[in-house]
Design an enzyme around this catalytic site. Structure first.
Site, short mmCIF file in Angstrom:
data_model
loop_
_atom_site.label_atom_id
_atom_site.label_comp_id
_atom_site.label_asym_id
_atom_site.label_seq_id
_atom_site.Cartn_x
_atom_site.Cartn_y
_atom_site.Cartn_z
N GLU A 143 0.82 -1.21 0.00
CA GLU A 143 0.00 0.00 0.00
C GLU A 143 0.86 1.26 0.00
O GLU A 143 1.87 1.33 0.70
CB GLU A 143 -0.90 0.00 1.24
CG GLU A 143 -1.81 1.19 1.37
CD GLU A 143 -2.70 1.12 2.59
OE1 GLU A 143 -3.67 1.90 2.66
OE2 GLU A 143 -2.44 0.30 3.48
N GLU A 240 -12.48 2.04 4.28
CA GLU A 240 -11.58 2.39 5.37
C GLU A 240 -11.74 3.87 5.70
O GLU A 240 -10.85 4.69 5.48
CB GLU A 240 -10.13 2.07 4.99
CG GLU A 240 -9.21 2.05 6.20
CD GLU A 240 -7.75 1.82 5.85
OE1 GLU A 240 -7.09 1.04 6.55
OE2 GLU A 240 -7.29 2.41 4.85
#
Length: 256
Positions: A143, A240
């Site tokens: 990420e 998220e």
């Protein structure tokens, strides 16, 4: 419309963690993700997933001492043994939970560590983790995170993530594209997702500014969801985000 997974670290925090699975199912989610499962017995989590017929979509490899501000250890040469031990622990949880994908947080580069050595360490750790996870049919994603929320985070844009993936050269290593982080770091969301779609293994979302639910900020999510569908992305999108005024109260975007 894409498939959405509730992030139980950030959503449904009105409930204790183990009660969030039921809340996510009741709200209409088919999948869940969260930062880490390791503080909870794996059998208890597996039971919640089975009871509520939820797919475990994603969680992170162990990332150091989160409470003390660590945000990953994969780029730290002196923590290689700890990283490898964490991979083994993640495999135990992933297999028991039927989770086919885990995320690696690169971590923050200390001032005294050269960028070259940090990158070399990260590539070597990614290669090790991808190889071990491949033995169990599990995908690894890396990420990129914005440096406003996490100053000093080593991996902070799409090109950098793509270069690391190319250097590691493992077919089960892919890119976790976080719309919120990349809106801050590079923008041009639609074209960037299109450009990197061949290596994207997972997507996450939040609006900007504020990191709240879609519709609270500047990102045109209705357009972006249609664009992602048109590109043929068939993976999950993890939600998220931090609900602005309670999780259930902010889910109107999901039904539009």
């Amino acid at each position: 419309m894409p498939k959405f997974a509730a992030n139980l670290t950030m959503m449904f925090t009105e409930y204790p963690f183990m009660a969030r699975f039921a809340a996510a199912r009741k709200a209409g989610f088919d999948g869940v993700e969260y930062l880490f499962p390791y503080d909870f017995p794996v059998q208890d989590i597996a039971q919640e997933l089975a009871t509520h017929q939820l797919t475990q979509v994603l969680f992170n490899l162990p990332a150091g001492d989160w409470a003390q501000g660590e945000r990953g250890i994969a780029c730290l040469p002196e923590r290689i043994d700890e990283f490898r031990s964490g991979v083994e622990n993640a495999i135990v949880y992933a297999k028991a939970l039927g989770c086919r994908r885990v995320n690696c947080l690169a971590g923050k580069k200390p001032d005294g560590l050269s960028t070259e050595l940090a990158n070399t360490t990260l590539v070597n750790n990614l290669t090790f983790a991808a190889n071990r996870l491949a033995e169990h049919g599990i995908e690894l994603v890396i990420e990129a995170i914005n440096t406003r929320d996490i100053p000093g985070f080593l991996v902070n844009n799409s090109k950098q993530a793509a270069d690391l993936i190319a250097q590691a050269g493992r077919t089960n290593l892919r890119y976790q594209y976080d719309i919120y982080h990349m809106q801050i770091m590079e923008g041009d969301l639609a074209k960037t997702i299109e450009r990197y779609l061949p290596i994207i293994g997972h997507i996450q979302l939040a609006d900007n500014p504020g990191r709240h639910e879609p519709g609270t900020g500047e990102i045109n999510y209705p357009f972006l969801f249609k664009h992602i569908d048109a590109l043929g992305y068939d993976g999950w999108i993890g939600c998220e985000y931090v609900p602005a005024n309670g999780t259930e109260a902010g889910l109107g975007w999901l039904n539009n």
